[in-house]
Design a protein around this motif. Structure first.
Motif, PDB file in Angstrom:
ATOM      1  N   LEU A 177      -8.698 -40.323   1.652  1.00 41.78           N
ATOM      2  CA  LEU A 177      -9.638 -39.621   2.523  1.00 41.78           C
ATOM      3  C   LEU A 177     -10.135 -40.462   3.700  1.00 41.78           C
ATOM      4  O   LEU A 177     -10.945 -39.988   4.492  1.00 41.78           O
ATOM      5  N   SER A 215     -13.745 -34.516  -5.066  1.00 40.25           N
ATOM      6  CA  SER A 215     -13.350 -35.295  -3.891  1.00 40.25           C
ATOM      7  C   SER A 215     -12.044 -36.058  -4.064  1.00 40.25           C
ATOM      8  O   SER A 215     -11.161 -35.992  -3.211  1.00 40.25           O
ATOM      9  N   LEU A 226     -12.172 -42.900   3.731  1.00 41.23           N
ATOM     10  CA  LEU A 226     -13.619 -43.117   3.610  1.00 41.23           C
ATOM     11  C   LEU A 226     -13.935 -44.527   3.152  1.00 41.23           C
ATOM     12  O   LEU A 226     -13.238 -45.090   2.306  1.00 41.23           O
ATOM     13  N   ALA A 286     -14.335 -37.514   6.665  1.00 38.76           N
ATOM     14  CA  ALA A 286     -13.072 -37.848   6.018  1.00 38.76           C
ATOM     15  C   ALA A 286     -11.917 -37.701   7.007  1.00 38.76           C
ATOM     16  O   ALA A 286     -11.958 -36.873   7.913  1.00 38.76           O
TER      17      ALA A 286
END
Length: 193
Positions: free
Chosen positions: A82, A59, A84, A123
């Motif tokens: 991302l 990731s 997130l 994401a």
């Protein structure tokens, strides 16, 4: 942060100056993002990246800032790369280390603890860092990496068998004791309330 073979800090250097044909050992991290169903989020490194451009990998990877605890660095990079927000960050492999050489001769040499992060939501990749993302069931991802069917970054290729050994359910992997981290990585998060 530059480290010796025992994981002790021996100084710092700008990221832009350490990645070359004789990259010194330095502190980094790898993270594997999972959703509540246990799917893993893969990312394709941006084509403009110095190391392994365009390569599919776990990731998110990164380097802590001076004085920054690794869990904080994981959350910071997941937000930046991302988009997130993490629900939890757990240390999984405290002493992972690797050295890999690109076809160009550029070396990556990292003491790289591995973290599991659990998130909700999708994401929103930062194009400067990530070209694409995709979710995969963990078991299928691990099977394809270990069989060689899925081309993946060299560090992820080494990490996956170690993670598989922890059990089939990534959400049930036991968190490692932070005391097992190399000395340079044993910074405590600061309570900013």
């Amino acid at each position: 942060m530059l480290v010796d073979g025992e994981g002790n800090s021996i100084g710092t250097a700008p990221k832009s100056t350490v990645h070359g044909s004789d990259t010194p050992l330095h502190l980094a991290f790898s993270s594997y993002v999972f959703d509540e169903q246990g799917r893993v989020l893969l990312s394709q490194r941006a084509a403009a990246k110095l190391t392994w451009p365009g390569e599919w990998t776990n990731s998110c990877c990164g380097h802590p800032l001076p004085g920054e605890p690794l869990p904080t660095a994981v959350a910071r990079r997941l937000s930046y790369e991302l988009g997130l927000r993490v629900d939890s960050v757990d240390l999984i492999l405290p002493r992972f280390s690797y050295r890999a050489v690109m076809d160009t001769g550029t070396v990556e040499h990292e003491l790289c603890p591995v973290y599991r992060a659990v998130v909700r939501g999708e994401a929103a990749p930062n194009a400067a860092e990530v070209d694409a993302v995709r979710w995969m069931p963990w078991d299928r991802f691990a099977e394809q990496v270990m069989s060689g069917e899925l081309a993946i970054s060299p560090w992820a290729r080494e990490q996956v068998p170690l993670l598989v050994a922890l059990g089939p359910d990534p959400l049930a992997w036991p968190a490692a004791d932070p005391a097992a981290l190399p000395p340079a990585a044993r910074l405590e998060p600061v309570d900013r309330r």
